[in-house]
Design an enzyme around this catalytic site. Structure first.
Site, PDB file in Angstrom:
ATOM      1  N   ARG A 116       1.139 -38.664  -2.051  1.00 44.04           N
ATOM      2  CA  ARG A 116       1.173 -38.396  -0.617  1.00 44.04           C
ATOM      3  C   ARG A 116       2.106 -39.390   0.076  1.00 44.04           C
ATOM      4  O   ARG A 116       2.145 -40.569  -0.292  1.00 44.04           O
ATOM      5  CB  ARG A 116      -0.257 -38.566  -0.078  1.00 44.04           C
ATOM      6  CG  ARG A 116      -0.454 -38.281   1.392  1.00 44.04           C
ATOM      7  CD  ARG A 116      -0.402 -36.824   1.686  1.00 44.04           C
ATOM      8  NE  ARG A 116      -0.911 -36.495   2.999  1.00 44.04           N
ATOM      9  CZ  ARG A 116      -0.643 -35.338   3.609  1.00 44.04           C
ATOM     10  NH1 ARG A 116       0.110 -34.415   3.024  1.00 44.04           N
ATOM     11  NH2 ARG A 116      -1.157 -35.072   4.803  1.00 44.04           N
ATOM     12  N   THR A 402       4.530 -25.683   2.753  1.00 47.10           N
ATOM     13  CA  THR A 402       3.994 -26.178   1.483  1.00 47.10           C
ATOM     14  C   THR A 402       4.096 -25.144   0.351  1.00 47.10           C
ATOM     15  O   THR A 402       4.442 -23.984   0.585  1.00 47.10           O
ATOM     16  CB  THR A 402       2.535 -26.651   1.693  1.00 47.10           C
ATOM     17  OG1 THR A 402       2.534 -27.563   2.773  1.00 47.10           O
ATOM     18  CG2 THR A 402       1.931 -27.313   0.510  1.00 47.10           C
ATOM     19  N   GLU A 439       5.492 -35.373   7.454  1.00 45.96           N
ATOM     20  CA  GLU A 439       4.066 -35.486   7.098  1.00 45.96           C
ATOM     21  C   GLU A 439       3.288 -36.385   8.062  1.00 45.96           C
ATOM     22  O   GLU A 439       2.065 -36.265   8.184  1.00 45.96           O
ATOM     23  CB  GLU A 439       3.945 -36.001   5.670  1.00 45.96           C
ATOM     24  CG  GLU A 439       2.810 -35.380   4.872  1.00 45.96           C
ATOM     25  CD  GLU A 439       3.076 -33.941   4.471  1.00 45.96           C
ATOM     26  OE1 GLU A 439       2.244 -33.097   4.809  1.00 45.96           O
ATOM     27  OE2 GLU A 439       4.092 -33.656   3.813  1.00 45.96           O
ATOM     28  N   SER A 467      -4.988 -34.941   4.401  1.00 48.75           N
ATOM     29  CA  SER A 467      -4.354 -33.713   3.942  1.00 48.75           C
ATOM     30  C   SER A 467      -5.409 -32.663   3.656  1.00 48.75           C
ATOM     31  O   SER A 467      -6.543 -32.977   3.289  1.00 48.75           O
ATOM     32  CB  SER A 467      -3.572 -34.008   2.663  1.00 48.75           C
ATOM     33  OG  SER A 467      -3.057 -32.817   2.124  1.00 48.75           O
TER      34      SER A 467
HETATM   35  N1  GLU Z   1       0.774 -31.088   5.395  1.00 49.41           N
HETATM   36  C1  GLU Z   1      -0.367 -30.294   5.140  1.00 49.41           C
HETATM   37  C2  GLU Z   1      -1.463 -31.081   4.462  1.00 49.41           C
HETATM   38  O1  GLU Z   1      -1.177 -31.980   3.721  1.00 49.41           O
HETATM   39  C3  GLU Z   1      -0.061 -29.116   4.314  1.00 49.41           C
HETATM   40  C4  GLU Z   1       0.744 -28.182   5.081  1.00 49.41           C
HETATM   41  C5  GLU Z   1       0.696 -26.816   4.532  1.00 49.41           C
HETATM   42  O2  GLU Z   1       0.079 -26.501   3.621  1.00 49.41           O
HETATM   43  O3  GLU Z   1       1.337 -25.965   5.046  1.00 49.41           O
HETATM   44  O4  GLU Z   1      -2.592 -30.795   4.674  1.00 49.41           O
END
Ligand code: GLU
Length: 582
Positions: A116, A402, A439, A467
């Site tokens: 991360r 993602t 992020e 996340s």
């Molecule tokens: N940045 C998001 C997270 O880590 C994920 C974004 C996504 O899945 O579209 O929870």
């Protein structure tokens, strides 16, 4: 009596599956920022020896080729990830981060790796405030302020050192070759560029790559070459992850972040100091299975809670698209998301009572709050500890982007990996052929709530934003039986849990479970995926007190089931991906 109920259930299940196959794509909607509108129905893929599934056929092929020539699941995941960076650049890559679960068959052990992004040393808790007010989402995302220290190259290197079989440099060859020869812009990439045109146009390097001379999105089929990315890959192939964390590539990253009109503080020291982390995975029971996922700051805890609450209801007796199924799943979701919003943050900075939140006694008490005929509306976080923290409410806006991939090799090793640059095209800052993440907008934009209470998920130097990413593996009799995961912003937890209920409770195959129209609640309205048969449940759900939102829920689930008959892979009809095996 029992038989009658069962045959009624089978009839309903058959009806549901028929309706499911007839689920129509959303019509006339504006392209969503991720460009995922439209569905391409897919079939279950069966294999005996190995299997790869990812969000783009070229990425799947890269992983498949590695498996065929004797690479293991980790090698395949790396080759597929590097290709995804090229051909699905809006979703993941070297400028971002990832969570990886790796099941090592010879050791009979599950490992989890945290790549991360982290906040730079100079990041301030009030960095997203201007004159005391939070920046707008657009201002925050499209900025140097949003860029966390990338984690992907380090975590791939860590996992490869632990588990890889083929030489590191060899895994870069497919993506290098394709970056030089070019790939065709897909409908989804085209729509995604179109939906983010102004953000991309504001950054010269991104505009040069993603837009034509008139500033339009490259059309579908246009051959896009990325020699700058090929050069970056060559540097990493030769020099390992260090080639990104020090030297020329690092300097370019730092310069781009610091010279942005809303600059961030990212420094060479931040890059040099970044470390991937091997964490203990978190595991809990679900019926006769053991479900394992990514510990905080990952999303596995909320998946555990959602399932641990649902375990108190006979989900297998409610057909997949019935009012009862949606009601209980949404109610369990409210309770899990209430705790997630309150407690979840980087455990190196904040005490997250992970074990207490997963305790079966606590989850039974949470499940007892659910009424059969009346929605909870908005659930309050629970109190699993006698004296808990007193956190304030944060303000995060996590966008769906993602990617997720799975790989199984012929030795029975399994990878499930979720990878991200956060929003579509991340911060839109394009450096040496790849995009930098945004992020840090997964942190709360306000450090304290209106009452002045600290928010657990506030920005702090070196901290990792919380996340929802939930790569997940399910075990039965200590053997992996399912591996899956999804993109989708905070909805990831619901997507993953729903697909698990699909295979574990409803007996769907992995493809059917992935294709299920999405429903659930993130502790606000009850969400029903637009353009699907779920619309017909809106009224009966309202009668149980649900506030209903019908909208697109762009997922991108990929998964595999390991069955006595062999491997079965599934790819999300909402993306362009593919499962392929042998
Ligand atoms: N940045 C998001 C997270 O880590 C994920 C974004 C996504 O899945 O579209 O929870």
């Amino acid at each position: 009596m029992q038989d009658k109920r069962l045959s009624r259930f089978s009839a309903l299940l058959a009806l549901t599956l028929t309706l499911l196959c007839a689920a129509i794509p959303a019509q006339g909607a504006d392209p969503d920022p991720e460009g995922s509108s439209g569905r391409t129905e897919k079939s279950l893929v069966q294999a005996q020896r190995f299997l790869m599934a990812a969000a783009h056929p070229l990425a799947t092929q890269a992983g498949y080729d590695v498996l065929r020539k004797g690479g293991d699941a980790m090698d395949a995941a790396i080759a597929a990830q590097l290709m995804l960076n090229l051909v699905e650049p809006q979703s993941s890559g070297l400028g971002g981060g990832a969570f990886i679960l790796y099941y090592d068959q010879s050791e009979d052990r599950l490992h989890s790796y945290d790549g991360r992004e982290s906040a730079p040393a100079g990041a301030a808790p009030d960095g997203f405030l201007k004159d005391g007010k939070p920046l707008t989402y657009g201002q925050a995302v499209n900025s140097g302020l949003a860029v966390g220290v990338p984690g992907l190259a380090r975590v791939l290197e860590m996992a490869h050192r632990a588990h890889g079989v083929l030489p590191w440099a060899e895994l870069f060859e497919p993506a290098i070759g394709r970056a030089e020869s070019g790939f065709a812009v897909t409908p989804r990439l085209h729509l995604s560029i179109e939906g983010n045109r102004s953000g991309l146009a504001a950054h010269a390097a991104a505009a040069d790559y993603f837009l034509d001379e008139q500033g339009r999105a490259w059309p579908v089929g246009h051959i896009l070459k990325n020699p700058a990315f090929a050069a970056s890959l060559r540097a990493l192939a030769a020099g390992g992850a260090d080639a990104l964390y020090e030297g020329e590539i690092a300097e370019s990253i730092v310069r781009a972040v610091r010279t942005h009109e809303r600059p961030g503080s990212l420094s060479m020291e931040d890059l040099a100091a970044y470390r991937a982390i091997e964490r203990e995975p978190i595991c809990g029971p679900y019926r006769e299975y053991r479900v394992c996922g990514m510990a905080p700051p990952g999303g596995g805890l909320a998946v555990q809670q959602l399932l641990g609450i649902l375990e108190h209801f006979p989900m297998s007796q409610y057909p997949p698209l019935s009012v009862d199924a949606v009601h209980y799943f949404a109610e369990a979701g409210r309770l899990a998301y209430a705790d997630r919003d309150y407690y979840l943050a980087d455990p190196a900075f904040v005490h997250v009572p992970t074990q207490a939140l997963m305790d079966p006694v606590y989850l039974r008490a949470r499940a007892a709050l659910i009424q059969p005929e009346l929605s909870l509306g908005v659930a309050e976080p629970g109190k699993p500890l006698k004296s808990g923290p007193d956190w304030g409410r944060g303000q995060e806006s996590v966008q769906p982007s993602t990617s997720h991939l799975v790989a199984v090799d012929d030795q029975g090793n399994v990878v499930t990996m979720t990878t991200s640059i956060e929003a579509a095209f991340g911060s839109k800052i394009f450096v040496r052929g790849f995009l930098l993440n945004n992020e840090l907008t997964d942190f709360s934009r306000v450090p304290r709530d209106a009452q002045g209470k600290w928010v657990a998920n506030r920005v702090e130097p070196g901290k990792r934003p919380r996340s929802a990413m939930s790569p997940t593996m399910v075990f039965r009799h200590d053997q992996p039986v399912v591996a899956l995961g999804a993109p989708g912003g905070t909805a990831i937890v619901n997507f993953v849990a729903q697909a698990l209920v699909g295979v574990l409770d409803w007996g769907l195959d992995i493809q059917q479970a992935i294709a299920l129209p999405h429903f659930g609640s993130r502790n606000a309205c009850t969400e029903l995926e637009a353009g699907t048969v779920l619309g017909s449940l809106a009224q009966p759900l309202r009668e149980r007190g649900h506030e209903i939102c019908v909208h697109e829920l762009p997922s991108g689930l990929h998964g595999v089931m390991l069955t006595p008959q062999g491997l079965q892979g599934g790819a999300d009809p909402r993306r362009e991906g593919l499962a392929l095996g042998d």
